[in-house]
Design a protein around this motif. Structure first.
Motif, PDB file in Angstrom:
ATOM      1  N   GLN A   6     -34.100  55.748 -42.458  1.00 33.58           N
ATOM      2  CA  GLN A   6     -33.590  56.419 -43.657  1.00 33.58           C
ATOM      3  C   GLN A   6     -32.246  55.834 -44.095  1.00 33.58           C
ATOM      4  N   MET A   7     -31.459  55.326 -43.136  1.00 33.01           N
ATOM      5  CA  MET A   7     -30.127  54.820 -43.463  1.00 33.01           C
ATOM      6  C   MET A   7     -29.790  53.624 -42.580  1.00 33.01           C
ATOM      7  N   VAL A   8     -29.101  52.658 -43.164  1.00 38.43           N
ATOM      8  CA  VAL A   8     -28.543  51.527 -42.414  1.00 38.43           C
ATOM      9  C   VAL A   8     -27.035  51.518 -42.657  1.00 38.43           C
ATOM     10  N   ILE A   9     -26.266  51.582 -41.571  1.00 39.01           N
ATOM     11  CA  ILE A   9     -24.800  51.528 -41.653  1.00 39.01           C
ATOM     12  C   ILE A   9     -24.367  50.123 -41.271  1.00 39.01           C
ATOM     13  N   ILE A  10     -23.660  49.458 -42.162  1.00 38.81           N
ATOM     14  CA  ILE A  10     -23.207  48.085 -41.928  1.00 38.81           C
ATOM     15  C   ILE A  10     -21.699  48.080 -41.706  1.00 38.81           C
ATOM     16  N   SER A  11     -21.287  47.435 -40.629  1.00 36.99           N
ATOM     17  CA  SER A  11     -19.850  47.253 -40.355  1.00 36.99           C
ATOM     18  C   SER A  11     -19.666  45.875 -39.754  1.00 36.99           C
ATOM     19  N   GLY A  64     -23.240  36.464 -49.908  1.00 41.78           N
ATOM     20  CA  GLY A  64     -23.896  36.845 -48.664  1.00 41.78           C
ATOM     21  C   GLY A  64     -23.990  38.351 -48.491  1.00 41.78           C
ATOM     22  N   ILE A  65     -22.896  39.070 -48.814  1.00 46.46           N
ATOM     23  CA  ILE A  65     -22.922  40.535 -48.737  1.00 46.46           C
ATOM     24  C   ILE A  65     -23.995  41.077 -49.671  1.00 46.46           C
ATOM     25  N   GLY A  66     -23.978  40.579 -50.905  1.00 49.70           N
ATOM     26  CA  GLY A  66     -24.959  41.046 -51.884  1.00 49.70           C
ATOM     27  C   GLY A  66     -26.384  40.810 -51.417  1.00 49.70           C
ATOM     28  N   SER A  67     -26.633  39.645 -50.831  1.00 54.55           N
ATOM     29  CA  SER A  67     -27.977  39.319 -50.365  1.00 54.55           C
ATOM     30  C   SER A  67     -28.424  40.245 -49.246  1.00 54.55           C
ATOM     31  N   THR A  68     -27.551  40.470 -48.269  1.00 55.40           N
ATOM     32  CA  THR A  68     -27.910  41.341 -47.143  1.00 55.40           C
ATOM     33  C   THR A  68     -28.164  42.774 -47.614  1.00 55.40           C
ATOM     34  N   VAL A  69     -27.226  43.339 -48.340  1.00 57.32           N
ATOM     35  CA  VAL A  69     -27.336  44.739 -48.749  1.00 57.32           C
ATOM     36  C   VAL A  69     -28.511  44.936 -49.700  1.00 57.32           C
ATOM     37  N   ARG A  70     -28.702  43.990 -50.618  1.00 61.52           N
ATOM     38  CA  ARG A  70     -29.796  44.117 -51.594  1.00 61.52           C
ATOM     39  C   ARG A  70     -31.158  44.027 -50.904  1.00 61.52           C
ATOM     40  N   THR A  71     -31.283  43.133 -49.944  1.00 56.58           N
ATOM     41  CA  THR A  71     -32.560  42.988 -49.233  1.00 56.58           C
ATOM     42  C   THR A  71     -32.928  44.281 -48.512  1.00 56.58           C
ATOM     43  N   LEU A  72     -31.965  44.896 -47.848  1.00 56.26           N
ATOM     44  CA  LEU A  72     -32.234  46.147 -47.138  1.00 56.26           C
ATOM     45  C   LEU A  72     -32.450  47.304 -48.106  1.00 56.26           C
ATOM     46  N   SER A  73     -31.681  47.335 -49.187  1.00 62.11           N
ATOM     47  CA  SER A  73     -31.814  48.409 -50.174  1.00 62.11           C
ATOM     48  C   SER A  73     -33.171  48.349 -50.875  1.00 62.11           C
ATOM     49  N   ASP A  74     -33.608  47.143 -51.198  1.00 59.85           N
ATOM     50  CA  ASP A  74     -34.899  46.990 -51.886  1.00 59.85           C
ATOM     51  C   ASP A  74     -36.060  47.482 -51.031  1.00 59.85           C
ATOM     52  N   GLY A  83     -36.051  50.228 -49.575  1.00 58.97           N
ATOM     53  CA  GLY A  83     -36.103  51.684 -49.705  1.00 58.97           C
ATOM     54  C   GLY A  83     -35.176  52.443 -48.789  1.00 58.97           C
ATOM     55  N   MET A  84     -34.181  51.778 -48.181  1.00 57.31           N
ATOM     56  CA  MET A  84     -33.263  52.451 -47.270  1.00 57.31           C
ATOM     57  C   MET A  84     -31.932  52.737 -47.955  1.00 57.31           C
ATOM     58  N   GLU A  85     -31.274  53.804 -47.540  1.00 55.78           N
ATOM     59  CA  GLU A  85     -29.914  54.056 -47.993  1.00 55.78           C
ATOM     60  C   GLU A  85     -28.969  53.182 -47.175  1.00 55.78           C
ATOM     61  N   ILE A  86     -28.055  52.505 -47.865  1.00 54.74           N
ATOM     62  CA  ILE A  86     -27.125  51.596 -47.195  1.00 54.74           C
ATOM     63  C   ILE A  86     -25.711  52.161 -47.295  1.00 54.74           C
ATOM     64  N   VAL A  87     -25.063  52.250 -46.151  1.00 55.25           N
ATOM     65  CA  VAL A  87     -23.653  52.638 -46.107  1.00 55.25           C
ATOM     66  C   VAL A  87     -22.867  51.440 -45.579  1.00 55.25           C
ATOM     67  N   TYR A  88     -22.005  50.916 -46.435  1.00 56.92           N
ATOM     68  CA  TYR A  88     -21.202  49.748 -46.066  1.00 56.92           C
ATOM     69  C   TYR A  88     -19.787  50.234 -45.730  1.00 56.92           C
ATOM     70  N   ALA A 117     -26.836  52.123 -52.334  1.00 55.93           N
ATOM     71  CA  ALA A 117     -25.778  51.606 -51.456  1.00 55.93           C
ATOM     72  C   ALA A 117     -24.457  52.307 -51.767  1.00 55.93           C
ATOM     73  N   ARG A 118     -23.703  52.646 -50.728  1.00 60.84           N
ATOM     74  CA  ARG A 118     -22.397  53.286 -50.872  1.00 60.84           C
ATOM     75  C   ARG A 118     -21.351  52.509 -50.082  1.00 60.84           C
ATOM     76  N   TYR A 119     -20.154  52.491 -50.615  1.00 54.67           N
ATOM     77  CA  TYR A 119     -19.012  51.865 -49.940  1.00 54.67           C
ATOM     78  C   TYR A 119     -18.133  52.975 -49.373  1.00 54.67           C
ATOM     79  N   VAL A 120     -17.905  52.962 -48.070  1.00 54.11           N
ATOM     80  CA  VAL A 120     -17.141  54.015 -47.409  1.00 54.11           C
ATOM     81  C   VAL A 120     -15.858  53.425 -46.836  1.00 54.11           C
ATOM     82  N   ASP A 121     -14.744  53.998 -47.220  1.00 58.06           N
ATOM     83  CA  ASP A 121     -13.426  53.532 -46.801  1.00 58.06           C
ATOM     84  C   ASP A 121     -12.757  54.610 -45.953  1.00 58.06           C
TER      85      ASP A 121
END
Length: 680
Positions: free
Chosen positions: A504-509, A536-546, A548-553, A607-611
């Motif tokens: 359901q979610m992928v957290i990238i750090s 590279g960031i765009g490619s990774t996040v977009r591939t996982l998002s496409d 159907g997963m929620e991405i938290v960066y 995709a969401r950006y978390v700071d």
């Protein structure tokens, strides 16, 4: 650094004294941060060749005169020349360390002093797997003794080998062939191991023997006769100096060293040595014989011994040294070197009573060696008695690994691993799965995330690899000293597995682009690297998002100017406030890079950006300690005890849920404010 071999007056060569000066000045320039000479560390290789040349020449002359080699007399000369100064520097460095180093560092580096006193610190560094160019090597005040240990091991073995040739009545030609064979085999192994296991190639004597052997070959009669007759000798000398200087100017600590690169300064030194056999004003002799080079050459051994402890301790006391402060350190190095040269080195080296009896010098060597080792051992034991509860807390915080590493070290793949392995935490069975994906900067978030997974009843899977960013971009590995292709292969396989799992979610750090900037020496490359990074960031996040997963960066954490665990431990030992280890927020965080990442993530669906920077920093400063806990265990990895306290704000920021217990961001005085950190 090579030990200094004093030539008998009958064949003293000013060019060799000048070469010593050139070598030690290169090493000092490198260690003092002269960026225009990034390859100054190859001065050690120059010394190795000089040692091979002089020692072989001395021994061959003795064989010609007496028909044998007096090993005890040889060892006695070496002992008088080298041991008094080195043990003196070791003892003074240990004493100074009591006032500067934290007890944990005193314990560790006392071991270095012990092994330096017994001439095997190079073997200890191999066992410790310490990269000479690694950042944490900068705090080891004894690491430079590795080259002296290599020298001593050479002095122990090489005369015995020559004596064996005398006993079997082997001719000079056989000796030359044997020496050439040693050079070839040693170099081949050195070049291979530079790619496979660089610490072995760098520190282990047999894999540096080829440099001594080159010097020995240069000292053979055949080479001397050719050089004396050849009109091209002056040109050869200038070419040799050019090779040495070229390595000073072009080689850097990021290059695979020693390996093939070390051939350049070694060959250049041989050329200068051969050129100097022909006393010609047209060669480099006139330059190297100038008074400043001669004076520095005489002090070169002392300069090498003193310069490193001076710069290490000064850097600890003044982390942001100015140019003038570095010049002051250089001046102090010369003062200490002059003192030890005139009050320790020469008086003992030329002591008539010691010279009169070989056994006396050997006895002195034994006394100095045992004394140095005993003091180092005693210092380690004494330091252990100075551990307070605060010092113990710091040591524990620095040593404790994340929850994932505590569970299974293999959950974070090593550099060579290509096949991904996920580790599961939280609920054994659940219809909700979250994946944590990235490098060691994903790993340090595993501690609060595992607690959250257990509480909320979901399954947490980790896909992590050491120094391997989730961003689709080939990076350079400073440990492997080549492009990190294993990361590229691992990343693609991991992404395919993650997509197949449909969490359901992928957290990238991951470690930020700022650290990639540190890996390149040419600023003109920054723009291209940043473009690769953003794509590279765009490619990774977009591939996982496409998929159907929620991405938290997760935005990367602050990077401090010093190692927090060591800095705080020193500050407390010196009765200073730990806030001296804080870093200005503007230096610890790159807002421009964060803005770029935020914009990339904003354009990608799901995709969401978390700071969560406010967990570590107030508006102006990133704290070394909050609520009595270290925030980081080094410069940029969250200390596990502090990470364990972050479950509340992490759950709120990543999953949008409040918890009763949550860590508040600190104000300018390190106190908590009312508002919790949230996603931005």
């Amino acid at each position: 650094m090579s030990a200094i071999i004093a030539e008998p007056k009958s064949f003293f060569r000013a060019d060799i004294e000048g070469l010593r000066a050139l070598a030690v000045l290169g090493v000092i320039a490198f260690h003092f941060g002269v960026t225009d000479l990034p390859g100054g560390f190859v001065g050690v290789d120059v010394f190795f060749v000089i040692s091979g040349y002089l020692i072989t020449k001395h021994l061959l002359q003795e064989m010609d005169r007496r028909g044998t080699v007096d090993l005890l007399t040889f060892y006695a000369r070496r002992a008088r020349r080298l041991l008094p100064a080195s043990i003196f520097v070791i003892l003074v460095t240990l004493l100074a360390g009591y006032f500067i180093l934290a007890p944990s560092e005193q314990q560790l580096y006392s071991k270095g002093a012990l092994f330096a006193s017994t001439y095997v610190i190079n073997l200890w560094l191999i066992r410790w797997s310490l990269d000479y160019f690694a950042p944490d090597a900068n705090s080891n005040p004894f690491i430079h003794f590795w080259s002296l240990s290599v020298e001593e091991q050479f002095y122990l073995v090489w005369p015995a080998v020559l004596l064996l040739f005398v006993r079997v009545r082997a001719g000079r030609r056989s000796l030359f062939i044997m020496m050439a064979g040693i050079a070839v085999i040693s170099f081949a192994l050195c070049a291979w191991l530079t790619e496979v296991s660089q610490p072995w190639a760098f520190y282990f004597s047999p894999f540096r023997a080829w440099e001594f052997a080159l010097g020995g070959l240069a000292s053979m009669t055949l080479s001397e006769n050719w050089a004396k007759r050849s009109p091209v000798s002056p040109l050869l000398g200038w070419l040799g100096l050019g090779l040495i200087m070229a390595t000073y100017l072009t080689v850097s600590e990021q290059d695979p060293f020693p390996g093939f690169i070390a051939l350049a300064p070694a060959a250049g030194t041989v050329m200068v040595l051969l050129s100097g056999l022909r006393q010609s004003a047209a060669g480099p002799m006139r330059l190297l014989a100038m008074a400043p080079f001669q004076w520095t050459g005489k002090l070169s051994y002392s300069l090498y011994l003193w310069h490193w402890p001076v710069i290490v301790y000064a850097s600890m006391l003044m982390p942001d040294m100015t140019v003038m402060q570095r010049f002051a350190c250089l001046a102090l190095t010369f003062v200490l070197s002059i003192i030890s040269y005139h009050l320790v080195e020469n008086p003992i080296r030329r002591n008539a009573w010691l010279i009169a009896g070989t056994g006396r010098s050997i006895g002195l060597a034994a006394i100095l060696t045992v004394s140095g080792a005993a003091v180092a051992y005693g210092n380690a034991k004494f330091a252990g008695r100075n551990f307070s509860s605060e010092q113990q807390m710091i040591a524990t915080s620095a040593e404790r690994s994340s929850s994932v590493r505590q569970s299974d070290e293999s959950c974070v793949a090593d550099l060579q691993t290509i096949k991904p392995k996920f580790c599961a935490f939280g609920a054994p069975v659940s219809d909700r799965t979250v994946v944590l994906f990235g490098d060691s900067h994903a790993d340090h978030w595993s501690t609060p995330l595992i607690e959250i997974a257990k509480k909320e009843g979901f399954r947490l899977l980790t896909y992590m690899k050491s120094s391997c960013r989730a961003t689709r971009m080939t990076t350079y590995s400073t440990k492997l000293r080549r492009n990190y292709t294993e990361c590229d292969e691992w990343r693609e396989q991991a992404m395919r597995e993650i997509i197949a799992m449909k969490p359901q979610m992928v957290i990238i750090s991951q470690l930020s682009i700022g650290h990639l900037d540190e890996e390149i020496s040419d600023p003109s490359e920054y723009a291209a690297r940043k473009k690769q990074w953003t794509e590279g960031i765009g490619s990774t996040v977009r591939t996982l998002s496409d998929a159907g997963m929620e991405i938290v960066y997760l935005r990367d954490v602050p990077t401090h100017k010093s190692y927090i665990d060591k800095c705080v431990a020193r500050a407390l030992w010196q009765k200073r406030n730990p806030s001296v280890c804080d870093t200005p927020r503007a230096e610890a965080m790159d807002e421009a890079d964060s803005k770029t990442e935020r914009e990339i993530i904003a354009r990608i669906a799901n995709a969401r950006y978390v700071d969560m920077t406010d967990l570590f920093c107030n508006q102006t400063t990133c704290q070394a300690m909050i609520d009595g806990k270290l925030t980081f265990r080094d410069r940029h990895h969250i200390a596990t005890p502090y990470a364990a306290s972050l479950a509340g704000p992490v759950e709120q920021a990543v999953f949008g849920k409040e918890r009763t217990a949550k860590v508040q961001p600190a104000d300018s005085n390190g106190r908590k404010s009312e508002a919790a950190s949230t996603a931005r």
